[in-house]
Scaffold this motif. Structure first.
Motif, PDB file in Angstrom:
ATOM      1  N   GLY A  40       0.783  -1.317  -0.002  1.00 27.71           N
ATOM      2  CA  GLY A  40       0.012   0.103   0.142  1.00 27.71           C
ATOM      3  C   GLY A  40       0.624   1.334   0.035  1.00 27.71           C
ATOM      4  O   GLY A  40       0.180   2.435  -0.222  1.00 27.71           O
ATOM      5  N   THR A  41       2.203   1.275   0.068  1.00 27.92           N
ATOM      6  CA  THR A  41       3.129   2.287   0.009  1.00 27.92           C
ATOM      7  C   THR A  41       3.786   2.324  -1.217  1.00 27.92           C
ATOM      8  O   THR A  41       4.124   1.320  -1.867  1.00 27.92           O
ATOM      9  N   TYR A  42       3.687   3.450  -1.843  1.00 30.27           N
ATOM     10  CA  TYR A  42       4.284   3.428  -3.347  1.00 30.27           C
ATOM     11  C   TYR A  42       5.477   4.478  -3.448  1.00 30.27           C
ATOM     12  O   TYR A  42       5.634   5.380  -2.630  1.00 30.27           O
ATOM     13  N   TYR A  43       6.660   3.837  -4.091  1.00 30.56           N
ATOM     14  CA  TYR A  43       7.810   4.452  -4.046  1.00 30.56           C
ATOM     15  C   TYR A  43       8.160   4.818  -5.553  1.00 30.56           C
ATOM     16  O   TYR A  43       8.033   4.023  -6.537  1.00 30.56           O
ATOM     17  N   LEU A  44       8.827   6.046  -5.717  1.00 30.23           N
ATOM     18  CA  LEU A  44       9.084   6.544  -7.100  1.00 30.23           C
ATOM     19  C   LEU A  44      10.890   6.364  -7.034  1.00 30.23           C
ATOM     20  O   LEU A  44      11.643   7.142  -6.231  1.00 30.23           O
ATOM     21  N   LEU A  45      11.340   5.325  -7.665  1.00 28.64           N
ATOM     22  CA  LEU A  45      12.761   5.253  -7.999  1.00 28.64           C
ATOM     23  C   LEU A  45      13.169   5.867  -9.155  1.00 28.64           C
ATOM     24  O   LEU A  45      12.705   5.655 -10.172  1.00 28.64           O
ATOM     25  N   ARG A  46      14.562   6.517  -8.723  1.00 28.23           N
ATOM     26  CA  ARG A  46      15.111   7.081  -9.965  1.00 28.23           C
ATOM     27  C   ARG A  46      16.679   6.906  -9.745  1.00 28.23           C
ATOM     28  O   ARG A  46      17.392   7.065  -8.669  1.00 28.23           O
ATOM     29  N   ALA A  47      17.362   6.085 -10.672  1.00 30.26           N
ATOM     30  CA  ALA A  47      18.634   5.546 -10.276  1.00 30.26           C
ATOM     31  C   ALA A  47      19.144   4.980  -9.020  1.00 30.26           C
ATOM     32  O   ALA A  47      19.932   5.317  -8.366  1.00 30.26           O
ATOM     33  N   ASP A  48      18.307   4.057  -8.826  1.00 28.26           N
ATOM     34  CA  ASP A  48      18.226   3.304  -7.680  1.00 28.26           C
ATOM     35  C   ASP A  48      18.101   3.948  -6.341  1.00 28.26           C
ATOM     36  O   ASP A  48      18.600   3.520  -5.402  1.00 28.26           O
ATOM     37  N   SER A  49      17.548   5.291  -6.294  1.00 25.58           N
ATOM     38  CA  SER A  49      17.301   6.052  -5.352  1.00 25.58           C
ATOM     39  C   SER A  49      15.639   6.144  -5.177  1.00 25.58           C
ATOM     40  O   SER A  49      15.059   6.411  -6.152  1.00 25.58           O
ATOM     41  N   VAL A  50      15.358   6.656  -3.960  1.00 27.32           N
ATOM     42  CA  VAL A  50      14.000   6.777  -3.919  1.00 27.32           C
ATOM     43  C   VAL A  50      13.804   8.299  -3.909  1.00 27.32           C
ATOM     44  O   VAL A  50      14.531   9.076  -2.988  1.00 27.32           O
ATOM     45  N   VAL A  51      12.997   8.962  -4.615  1.00 30.43           N
ATOM     46  CA  VAL A  51      12.647  10.273  -4.777  1.00 30.43           C
ATOM     47  C   VAL A  51      11.511  10.724  -3.853  1.00 30.43           C
ATOM     48  O   VAL A  51      11.709  11.954  -3.317  1.00 30.43           O
ATOM     49  N   TRP A  52      10.777  10.107  -3.931  1.00 29.25           N
ATOM     50  CA  TRP A  52       9.632  10.097  -2.766  1.00 29.25           C
ATOM     51  C   TRP A  52       8.784   8.916  -2.516  1.00 29.25           C
ATOM     52  O   TRP A  52       8.550   8.037  -3.358  1.00 29.25           O
ATOM     53  N   GLN A  53       7.880   8.844  -1.456  1.00 27.32           N
ATOM     54  CA  GLN A  53       7.119   7.846  -1.332  1.00 27.32           C
ATOM     55  C   GLN A  53       5.866   8.474  -0.727  1.00 27.32           C
ATOM     56  O   GLN A  53       5.633   9.327  -0.372  1.00 27.32           O
ATOM     57  N   LEU A  79      -1.023   4.986   0.296  1.00 28.63           N
ATOM     58  CA  LEU A  79      -2.323   5.045  -0.364  1.00 28.63           C
ATOM     59  C   LEU A  79      -3.443   4.211   0.238  1.00 28.63           C
ATOM     60  O   LEU A  79      -4.506   4.454   0.245  1.00 28.63           O
ATOM     61  N   GLY A  80      -2.621   3.327   1.053  1.00 29.00           N
ATOM     62  CA  GLY A  80      -3.709   2.181   1.609  1.00 29.00           C
ATOM     63  C   GLY A  80      -4.264   0.903   0.637  1.00 29.00           C
ATOM     64  O   GLY A  80      -4.817   0.432   1.295  1.00 29.00           O
ATOM     65  N   TYR A  81      -4.085   1.069  -0.485  1.00 24.10           N
ATOM     66  CA  TYR A  81      -4.442   0.052  -1.387  1.00 24.10           C
ATOM     67  C   TYR A  81      -3.301  -0.504  -2.097  1.00 24.10           C
ATOM     68  O   TYR A  81      -2.332   0.233  -2.509  1.00 24.10           O
ATOM     69  N   HIS A  82      -3.259  -1.622  -2.516  1.00 26.06           N
ATOM     70  CA  HIS A  82      -2.187  -1.946  -3.456  1.00 26.06           C
ATOM     71  C   HIS A  82      -2.665  -2.430  -4.899  1.00 26.06           C
ATOM     72  O   HIS A  82      -3.685  -3.163  -4.945  1.00 26.06           O
ATOM     73  N   ALA A  83      -1.986  -1.956  -5.681  1.00 22.06           N
ATOM     74  CA  ALA A  83      -2.332  -2.476  -7.101  1.00 22.06           C
ATOM     75  C   ALA A  83      -1.510  -3.418  -7.693  1.00 22.06           C
ATOM     76  O   ALA A  83      -0.297  -3.419  -7.491  1.00 22.06           O
ATOM     77  N   ASN A  84      -2.017  -4.207  -8.582  1.00 24.65           N
ATOM     78  CA  ASN A  84      -1.315  -5.266  -8.966  1.00 24.65           C
ATOM     79  C   ASN A  84      -0.970  -4.886 -10.684  1.00 24.65           C
ATOM     80  O   ASN A  84      -0.086  -5.430 -11.048  1.00 24.65           O
ATOM     81  N   HIS A  85      -1.237  -3.991 -11.149  1.00 28.23           N
ATOM     82  CA  HIS A  85      -0.942  -3.257 -12.368  1.00 28.23           C
ATOM     83  C   HIS A  85      -1.122  -1.953 -12.336  1.00 28.23           C
ATOM     84  O   HIS A  85      -1.841  -1.386 -11.963  1.00 28.23           O
ATOM     85  N   ILE A 113       1.816  11.927 -12.310  1.00 28.00           N
ATOM     86  CA  ILE A 113       2.685  11.538 -11.122  1.00 28.00           C
ATOM     87  C   ILE A 113       2.510  12.326 -10.004  1.00 28.00           C
ATOM     88  O   ILE A 113       2.561  11.950  -9.028  1.00 28.00           O
ATOM     89  N   GLU A 114       2.501  13.787 -10.091  1.00 26.47           N
ATOM     90  CA  GLU A 114       2.370  14.569  -9.035  1.00 26.47           C
ATOM     91  C   GLU A 114       0.912  14.517  -8.219  1.00 26.47           C
ATOM     92  O   GLU A 114       1.031  14.144  -7.134  1.00 26.47           O
ATOM     93  N   ASP A 115      -0.166  14.219  -9.098  1.00 26.20           N
ATOM     94  CA  ASP A 115      -1.474  13.783  -8.331  1.00 26.20           C
ATOM     95  C   ASP A 115      -1.242  12.407  -7.519  1.00 26.20           C
ATOM     96  O   ASP A 115      -1.697  12.410  -6.684  1.00 26.20           O
ATOM     97  N   LEU A 116      -0.467  11.425  -8.047  1.00 30.28           N
ATOM     98  CA  LEU A 116      -0.198  10.353  -7.230  1.00 30.28           C
ATOM     99  C   LEU A 116       0.578  10.645  -5.832  1.00 30.28           C
ATOM    100  O   LEU A 116       0.258  10.110  -4.824  1.00 30.28           O
ATOM    101  N   LYS A 117       1.701  11.395  -6.195  1.00 27.24           N
ATOM    102  CA  LYS A 117       2.509  11.946  -4.951  1.00 27.24           C
ATOM    103  C   LYS A 117       1.481  12.514  -3.991  1.00 27.24           C
ATOM    104  O   LYS A 117       1.832  12.319  -2.744  1.00 27.24           O
ATOM    105  N   ARG A 118       0.469  13.400  -4.250  1.00 25.04           N
ATOM    106  CA  ARG A 118      -0.387  13.981  -3.423  1.00 25.04           C
ATOM    107  C   ARG A 118      -1.571  13.197  -3.192  1.00 25.04           C
ATOM    108  O   ARG A 118      -2.540  13.861  -2.406  1.00 25.04           O
ATOM    109  N   ASN A 119      -1.779  11.810  -3.423  1.00 21.88           N
ATOM    110  CA  ASN A 119      -2.961  11.339  -3.213  1.00 21.88           C
ATOM    111  C   ASN A 119      -4.224  11.822  -3.791  1.00 21.88           C
ATOM    112  O   ASN A 119      -5.074  12.143  -3.205  1.00 21.88           O
ATOM    113  N   ARG A 120      -4.242  12.642  -5.066  1.00 18.27           N
ATOM    114  CA  ARG A 120      -5.328  13.000  -5.661  1.00 18.27           C
ATOM    115  C   ARG A 120      -5.760  12.115  -6.717  1.00 18.27           C
ATOM    116  O   ARG A 120      -5.650  12.482  -8.064  1.00 18.27           O
TER     117      ARG A 120
END
Length: 993
Positions: free
Chosen positions: A238-251, A254-260, A287-294
């Protein structure tokens, strides 16, 4: 009226501050629409455009009309199918519930040829977590707790697994991410594993410490997805991470998990959630809306298992219980009663130029919608005489909302106030309301004529008698005022221009029968830009009138969706909109002077083709339909209709594969072709036109059928051509398939060539045989003729010899030795010449003259010189070169002696040889009694010599084309002086040495 007013206040009190929830329009495909099962696991679009769906009852593909199952004759026919994927060769791969791999080739399900290589993995790990195909045709299988198995095209494979610890591992294969949970050593359980992230590169796992150690989880609770910019989106419980160059940009949590997860071309993100408590399809505009859970749940309550975006921008979502969902235009939002509106039927729209959009409904209701946050505010309903709100108009100067019919205005929180006729209490009926360019004035069209309204005072002026127009109490359809103060009116009599109290028809050309405004009834009006007037014609499209009086007529041939227009509205720039019962058209004037047309219909996502109103507000286009309120950013560009695909061929009712160039025998001449265009927004409502080139009538046939029967085709070359039509009436690029019906062997060129050669050969041989036969017959006849002539000569010579010997005997008996000696000398010379000429049957003219001289000399002695003779030869004749048969003239001379001079003592025989062109002319003349007496004498006595002479003459005539004529010679008194026989002989010369 009181009831409607109460309903309006109920809405105002019951729904303060309600917000419209965003919703896209979905089409749901289930078993009722030929889907094999409502439980669906995965969806992809193949490169040829078909939609492939993995279901509980196997794999199928959708062609826009129906779901089709490929042929499957295996034991697993009808079993579950999972994880469909396409390889570079166009094969569709999928897995069964037992972990076995299968692929579809030419609409037939075939087993993986190296299935035995992966059976150990299937027994231990069961179903793969994911399947991907590489560019070289190899397969990547992801097995949880193991790692990756890379299977090469030759069946060899390589396993990629952890050697130092467990991790969430992912590999990028052909631009897509496949991920598993890797465990090492194998005896460790996932629940007790501290996991990190590992990336598969060059068949090795490279670990990253970007994330803190976390306990391992069941596969559905984690995932990796690659974004368009190369970033990786990682989900963990249920937590989403944005990875860039093997580093976490933000997380973000959301409380739910997506399979695709899928990112669209516009950058929006779609997440499928197939599990409780909040299943559905979640949409994030960026992606910004995902970051802000909108985000928004577009399919709430549906267990969405997979999502795919097709080549036309449509979305396809599979669910675990409700089949397949399709959104043909995700950019188009639809709001209806389920979102808080009082009704689905929208009749009119108006905009205050700021934040509020006013919406009128059937049954009569009015709401104000905030164009940004979509908050709706119900307004009270005035006591209308109709059951719907026919017209709405916001007047900015007085900040009043006007409504019809009858005409009311609303300001602030006050009650609705009616507009009255000036100086009267009568209400103003109105079907349409338009705002004039001068402030404080409205124009209304009604069944009673034309009204001018003072917006400040609320008074209306009814314009009555106006010249010859008789607008008073005349049913008026629409009225607009131009920037120059001209008021244009449409009523039952057509288009009218009102100036200074005059109602006039259009001046000048407008009275001609060719004027479009006179051939079609004008209904709706709209002043667009630069003084141009748009006129909606009933069943005639749109007429655009320029200030100089010239007009431009636009119809369905120019791209309009319908010839019937219900309302015209201005747009931004040099554009305007045409509402109709078949959809919406947007017309824009291009710099080069042409009009571009965009259309929006049910194919593009409209919930209904019936468009009653449209306007631009708050950066959006708002469309009123009878099935909801539509909002979108802009009219979609007109996409090219895909060319049809020929998918099935039956020859004499036998299915056959479709070759690039068909070649069929003469008795396989009945073909059934099935085709379709993969335009899923059309939902199977596509018009086609097709024709067959190579026949006498090659005109197009227009039909919605997807198959054509070509029966009893004659041998020859043919080309089948088919096109599909879009909403604007434009035909797609043609699809052509050429084929040839071979003629039977007896109609081939080779056969006719051989037959011709054989005929020529037979005729030639026949001709040569016949020619040889004729030549042989002629040779035999010639030989017989020569023998007969020789025999006649042999018979003539003894007769002549007998006569000569008798004469010699007579001279001897009379002791006339001198005569006998002379006679013997002449006789010897004659015999010598006869023997010489008998060798080849021809001799020279000089020899013929010598023989005649000898012959006549002998006969003169025998007749005791009772006649005399003369032989004359033309000096121009070459006697030694001219050839003729021997003794040819002798029979005629003998005939003259025997019959012409028989009883005469002073007879005369003259033989003359002359030249007449190409003929030798011989004239034998005697002074006898002529033809009559000669004939009498001949009939009186017939000697053997005479009979032989006649036969020889006949044969000589046949052989040499001899032409002999007889004529009597007469004296001046008419008495007979003799007989002349003229013989014409073709010249024959000796061959030159």
């Amino acid at each position: 009226m009181d009831l409607m007013r109460k309903i309006g206040w109920v809405w105002l009190l019951a729904l303060p501050g309600m917000v419209l929830a965003q919703r896209v329009s979905w089409t749901n495909y289930t078993t009722n629409q030929t889907l094999p099962a409502n439980v669906t696991y995965g969806v992809i679009q193949s490169r040829d455009g078909h939609i492939w769906v993995a279901t509980e009852e196997g794999l199928c593909f959708f062609n826009g009309y129906e779901f089709v199952r490929p042929v499957d004759t295996s034991f697993w026919n009808g079993a579950e199918a999972f994880m469909p994927v396409e390889d570079p060769q166009g094969r569709i791969w999928f897995a069964r519930i037992d972990g076995s791999l299968w692929y579809v080739l030419r609409d037939t399900v075939r087993p993986f040829p190296y299935q035995n290589r992966i059976e150990p993995f299937c027994r231990r790990y069961q179903l793969p977590q994911d399947i991907q195909t590489d560019a070289d045709g190899s397969l990547w299988l992801a097995y949880n707790t193991l790692g990756f198995v890379h299977i090469y095209p030759d069946g060899s494979f390589q396993v990629v697994q952890s050697s130092s610890g467990g991790a969430f591992a992912y590999a990028e294969v052909n631009g897509r991410i496949t991920a598993v949970v890797v465990i090492a050593p194998p005896e460790q359980l996932p629940s007790s594993l501290a996991s990190s992230i590992a990336i598969c590169r060059n068949h090795h796992l490279e670990y990253s410490n970007a994330l803190p150690a976390r306990p391992g989880v069941h596969p559905p609770w984690r995932g990796f997805w690659k974004l368009r910019n190369g970033d990786i989106l990682h989900a963990y419980k249920g937590t989403y991470y944005l990875l860039r160059a093997d580093s976490v940009v933000w997380q973000v949590r959301l409380g739910y998990h997506a399979n695709h997860a899928v990112q669209t071309a516009e950058g929006a993100l779609l997440l499928t959630v197939p599990t409780n408590p909040t299943p559905g399809l979640y949409y994030f505009a960026s992606i910004e809306d995902l970051k802000r859970n909108r985000g928004l749940n577009l399919l709430p309550g549906h267990f969405v298992t997979d999502i795919a975006v097709d080549s036309q921008g449509g979305w396809w979502a599979t669910t675990h219980h409700a089949g397949l969902f399709y959104c043909k235009n995700p950019k188009l939002e639809v709001f209806d009663r389920s979102h808080g509106l009082p009704s689905d039927e929208i009749t009119s729209l108006s905009y205050d130029g700021g934040k509020r959009l006013f919406v009128g409904f059937r049954p009569a209701a009015i709401v104000a919608v905030h164009v940004e946050n979509l908050q709706i505010t119900p307004l009270p309903v005035p006591p209308l005489s109709s059951r719907d709100v026919e017209a709405l108009l916001f007047e900015p100067q007085q900040q009043r909302l006007w409504c019809a019919s009858p005409l009311y205005y609303y300001q602030g929180g006050r009650h609705w106030q009616p507009a009255h006729l000036f100086g009267m209490s009568s209400l103003v009926g109105s079907k349409s309301i338009s705002l004039g360019p001068r402030s404080g004035r409205l124009w209304c069209a009604s069944s009673r004529g034309l009204f001018e309204v003072d917006t400040r005072r609320g008074w209306a002026y009814h314009h009555g008698q106006m010249g010859e127009a008789q607008l008073y109490y005349s049913r008026t359809f629409d009225v607009v005022e131009s920037a120059t103060g001209d008021v244009w009116v449409t009523n039952r009599e057509g288009l009218r221009l009102w100036r200074r109290g005059d109602g006039q028809r259009l001046p000048g050309k407008s009275r001609e029968k060719k004027d479009v405004s006179l051939r079609f009834q004008a209904r709706s009006l709209c002043v667009i830009f630069d003084g141009l007037l748009a006129i909606g014609l009933r069943n005639g499209g749109v007429l655009i009138r320029h200030p100089n009086g010239h007009t431009t007529h636009l119809t369905q041939a120019n791209g309009l969706v319908s010839a019937f227009t219900t309302r015209l509205r201005t747009g931004a720039g040099k554009a305007f909109y045409v509402c109709s019962s078949n959809g919406l058209s947007r017309l824009e004037l291009l710099p080069e002077g042409d009009w571009s047309v965009r259309v929006l219909t049910h194919r593009a996502g409209l919930p209904s083709q019936q468009v009653s109103d449209v306007l631009e507000a708050g950066g959006y286009l708002w469309i009123a339909t009878n099935k909801g309120l539509v909002r979108l950013r802009d009219m979609p560009p007109l996409a090219q209709m895909p060319s049809p695909q020929i998918k099935r061929l039956l020859v004499n009712n036998t299915p056959l594969p479709i070759p690039p160039l068909g070649l069929f025998p003469h008795d396989a001449n009945t073909l059934l072709l099935q085709f379709h265009s993969l335009h899923y927004p059309s939902e199977g409502r596509i018009t086609y036109r097709y024709r067959l080139l190579g026949v006498l009538d090659s005109s197009f046939t227009v039909s919605t059928n997807r198959e054509v029967l070509l029966a009893n085709l004659a041998p020859g070359r043919y080309t089948f051509e088919v096109q599909a039509q879009d909403d604007a009436g434009t035909w797609s690029l043609p699809t052509r398939w050429s084929f040839r019906i071979r003629p039977p062997w007896w109609q081939t060129i080779g056969f006719w060539t051989l037959l011709g050669l054989a005929t020529v050969l037979i005729l030639t041989l026949g001709y040569r045989w016949r020619l040889r036969q004729i030549q042989q017959q002629m040779a035999v006849r010639e030989k017989i003729r020569q023998l007969e002539i020789s025999a006649l000569r042999a018979q003539i010579n003894p007769h002549f010899i007998f006569n000569c010997l008798s004469s010699i005997q007579h001279f001897i008996a009379e002791n006339d030795s001198a005569s006998a000696t002379y006679y013997l000398a002449c006789f010897a010379r004659l015999v010598r010449l006869a023997l010489h000429s008998s060798v080849d049957g021809r001799h020279a003219l000089s020899e013929e003259v010598e023989m005649l001289h000898s012959y006549l000399s002998l006969e003169q002695l025998r007749f005791q010189k009772r006649f005399d003779f003369r032989i004359l030869v033309d000096p121009t004749l070459s006697a030694d070169d001219i050839l003729l048969p021997p003794l040819l003239v002798q029979p005629f001379v003998e005939n003259a002696l025997l019959h012409g001079l028989h009883n005469k003592t002073d007879g005369l025989v003259e033989v003359a040889f002359t030249l007449d062109g190409a003929f030798l002319v011989v004239a034998v003349t005697d002074n006898g009694p002529g033809v009559r007496e000669a004939n009498a004498s001949r009939h009186a006595y017939k000697s053997l010599g005479m009979m032989l002479t006649q036969r020889r003459l006949a044969m000589l005539s046949e052989e040499t084309d001899l032409d002999a004529r007889r004529e009597n010679l007469t004296h001046s008194d008419g008495s007979v002086a003799g007989l002349r026989v003229t013989i014409r002989i073709p010249l024959s010369h000796k061959a030159e040495p």
